[in-house]
Each structure stands twice: as structure tokens, then as C-alpha cells.
Design a protein around this motif. Structure first.
Motif, PDB file in Angstrom:
ATOM      1  N   PRO A   7     -83.537  28.308  67.588  1.00 46.76           N
ATOM      2  CA  PRO A   7     -82.995  27.118  66.725  1.00 46.76           C
ATOM      3  C   PRO A   7     -84.262  26.321  65.947  1.00 46.76           C
ATOM      4  O   PRO A   7     -85.075  26.381  66.247  1.00 46.76           O
ATOM      5  N   VAL A   8     -83.623  26.221  64.904  1.00 48.19           N
ATOM      6  CA  VAL A   8     -84.478  25.203  63.718  1.00 48.19           C
ATOM      7  C   VAL A   8     -83.910  23.888  63.793  1.00 48.19           C
ATOM      8  O   VAL A   8     -82.867  23.648  63.163  1.00 48.19           O
ATOM      9  N   PRO A   9     -84.867  23.106  64.084  1.00 47.36           N
ATOM     10  CA  PRO A   9     -84.429  21.466  63.877  1.00 47.36           C
ATOM     11  C   PRO A   9     -84.080  21.081  62.403  1.00 47.36           C
ATOM     12  O   PRO A   9     -84.722  21.465  61.598  1.00 47.36           O
ATOM     13  N   PHE A  10     -83.067  20.193  62.185  1.00 45.87           N
ATOM     14  CA  PHE A  10     -82.943  19.898  60.921  1.00 45.87           C
ATOM     15  C   PHE A  10     -83.851  18.738  60.427  1.00 45.87           C
ATOM     16  O   PHE A  10     -84.173  17.809  60.726  1.00 45.87           O
ATOM     17  N   SER A  11     -84.632  19.579  59.551  1.00 44.23           N
ATOM     18  CA  SER A  11     -85.598  18.685  58.776  1.00 44.23           C
ATOM     19  C   SER A  11     -86.090  19.355  57.431  1.00 44.23           C
ATOM     20  O   SER A  11     -86.007  20.537  57.315  1.00 44.23           O
ATOM     21  N   LYS A  12     -86.166  18.403  56.440  1.00 46.03           N
ATOM     22  CA  LYS A  12     -86.608  19.160  55.157  1.00 46.03           C
ATOM     23  C   LYS A  12     -87.568  20.131  55.147  1.00 46.03           C
ATOM     24  O   LYS A  12     -87.818  20.995  54.410  1.00 46.03           O
ATOM     25  N   LEU A  13     -88.583  19.622  56.167  1.00 48.44           N
ATOM     26  CA  LEU A  13     -89.667  20.702  56.351  1.00 48.44           C
ATOM     27  C   LEU A  13     -89.188  22.269  56.759  1.00 48.44           C
ATOM     28  O   LEU A  13     -90.142  23.084  56.616  1.00 48.44           O
ATOM     29  N   HIS A  14     -88.295  22.240  57.470  1.00 45.06           N
ATOM     30  CA  HIS A  14     -87.922  23.614  57.890  1.00 45.06           C
ATOM     31  C   HIS A  14     -86.958  24.387  56.812  1.00 45.06           C
ATOM     32  O   HIS A  14     -86.391  25.639  57.564  1.00 45.06           O
ATOM     33  N   VAL A  15     -86.496  23.840  55.666  1.00 45.50           N
ATOM     34  CA  VAL A  15     -85.432  24.503  54.834  1.00 45.50           C
ATOM     35  C   VAL A  15     -86.067  26.082  54.651  1.00 45.50           C
ATOM     36  O   VAL A  15     -85.137  26.934  54.554  1.00 45.50           O
ATOM     37  N   ARG A  44     -72.094  32.375  53.609  1.00 45.59           N
ATOM     38  CA  ARG A  44     -72.526  33.474  52.668  1.00 45.59           C
ATOM     39  C   ARG A  44     -74.036  33.252  52.449  1.00 45.59           C
ATOM     40  O   ARG A  44     -74.838  34.009  52.058  1.00 45.59           O
ATOM     41  N   SER A  45     -74.595  31.912  52.672  1.00 47.11           N
ATOM     42  CA  SER A  45     -75.998  31.463  52.557  1.00 47.11           C
ATOM     43  C   SER A  45     -76.301  30.921  53.517  1.00 47.11           C
ATOM     44  O   SER A  45     -75.733  29.635  53.801  1.00 47.11           O
ATOM     45  N   LEU A  46     -77.117  31.346  54.745  1.00 44.99           N
ATOM     46  CA  LEU A  46     -77.520  30.692  55.581  1.00 44.99           C
ATOM     47  C   LEU A  46     -78.205  29.345  55.224  1.00 44.99           C
ATOM     48  O   LEU A  46     -78.369  28.335  55.775  1.00 44.99           O
ATOM     49  N   ARG A  47     -79.318  29.509  54.289  1.00 42.52           N
ATOM     50  CA  ARG A  47     -79.981  28.430  53.773  1.00 42.52           C
ATOM     51  C   ARG A  47     -79.121  27.301  53.160  1.00 42.52           C
ATOM     52  O   ARG A  47     -79.400  25.858  53.441  1.00 42.52           O
ATOM     53  N   SER A  48     -78.217  27.542  52.496  1.00 40.93           N
ATOM     54  CA  SER A  48     -77.377  26.634  51.806  1.00 40.93           C
ATOM     55  C   SER A  48     -76.535  25.925  52.875  1.00 40.93           C
ATOM     56  O   SER A  48     -76.162  24.611  52.684  1.00 40.93           O
ATOM     57  N   MET A  49     -75.969  26.598  53.905  1.00 40.92           N
ATOM     58  CA  MET A  49     -75.430  25.733  55.052  1.00 40.92           C
ATOM     59  C   MET A  49     -76.327  24.899  55.641  1.00 40.92           C
ATOM     60  O   MET A  49     -76.124  23.962  56.059  1.00 40.92           O
ATOM     61  N   TYR A  50     -77.440  25.483  55.850  1.00 37.02           N
ATOM     62  CA  TYR A  50     -78.540  24.336  56.552  1.00 37.02           C
ATOM     63  C   TYR A  50     -78.787  23.120  55.534  1.00 37.02           C
ATOM     64  O   TYR A  50     -78.689  22.194  56.104  1.00 37.02           O
ATOM     65  N   GLU A  51     -78.923  23.361  54.669  1.00 40.03           N
ATOM     66  CA  GLU A  51     -79.059  22.270  53.342  1.00 40.03           C
ATOM     67  C   GLU A  51     -77.996  21.462  53.396  1.00 40.03           C
ATOM     68  O   GLU A  51     -78.096  20.198  53.386  1.00 40.03           O
ATOM     69  N   ARG A  52     -76.777  21.934  53.410  1.00 39.25           N
ATOM     70  CA  ARG A  52     -75.486  21.070  53.398  1.00 39.25           C
ATOM     71  C   ARG A  52     -75.406  20.452  54.857  1.00 39.25           C
ATOM     72  O   ARG A  52     -75.136  18.990  54.725  1.00 39.25           O
ATOM     73  N   GLU A  53     -75.694  20.763  56.131  1.00 41.39           N
ATOM     74  CA  GLU A  53     -75.760  20.064  57.072  1.00 41.39           C
ATOM     75  C   GLU A  53     -76.762  19.006  57.175  1.00 41.39           C
ATOM     76  O   GLU A  53     -76.483  18.095  57.813  1.00 41.39           O
TER      77      GLU A  53
END
Length: 101
Positions: A7-15, A44-53
Motif C-alpha cells: 500500500p502507498v499512502p496518499f501523499s504528494k511525496l508518493h506520486v 488505464r493509468s494507476l498514477r492518474s487514478m492515484y492523483e485523482r484520489e
């Protein structure tokens, strides 16, 4: 067999820890408890989904995810549906944020 990342915690540091590839993601209420599933979905993009959340503010509902776990796969929609069905079979319901109500 799917290879899940921790698991990657939600933080701009982990994008940059999340790849810009298709896959399946699991939103977690508690990063230390992988059974605290809130939502399972394809991306379709895990990174985009992460940034959206990451951009969604917590409105005090207690349902705001604190981390995202994921695996890379080109069959993202099929894998997500398979995981939702398995979750429903085990728990008798869909994850909270996958529910229509």
C-alpha cells in the motif's frame, strides 16, 4: 498470478511510486490493514487514478481512503470485476465505495 505492490499512502511525496501503467487498484481505509478495502477498480493509468484520489478532499465521512494498493495488468477491467466478485462472495457485499447506494 497478480503481483501486488505494498500500500502507498496518499501523499504528494508518493506520486512517483505509482507507475503510469494500466492495472487494478484497491483503496484502503488503513494503510497498515489490507483488509480495510473501500473500493476495487480498474485504471488505464494507476498514477492518474492515484492523483485523482489524492485531490479529493476528505469530507469527514470516514470513507476517505488513506492508501492505494495496486497491481499492473493489461486486463484491468476483467481483473477488477473478478476481484469484486471474489470480495462479494467472501463478505456478502461489495466494497463500500463500489456499492450503488
Amino acid at each position: 498470478m497478480l503481483r501486488w505492490y505494498k500500500p502507498v499512502p496518499f501523499s504528494k511525496l508518493h506520486v512517483t511510486d505509482v507507475p503510469d501503467l494500466p492495472g487494478v487498484y484497491v483503496l484502503l481505509r488503513d494503510p497498515a490493514d489490507i483488509s480495510s478495502v473501500l473500493k476495487i477498480g480498474p485504471a488505464r493509468s494507476l498514477r492518474s487514478m492515484y492523483e485523482r484520489e489524492l485531490a479529493i478532499p476528505d469530507k469527514g465521512r470516514g470513507l476517505h481512503p488513506q492508501a492505494m494498493m495496486f497491481c499492473e495488468t493489461w486486463a484491468d477491467a476483467e481483473e477488477a470485476q473478478r476481484l469484486i466478485v471474489a470480495y462479494r462472495r467472501k463478505h456478502g457485499r461489495s466494497p463500500v465505495m463500489n456499492s450503488q447506494w
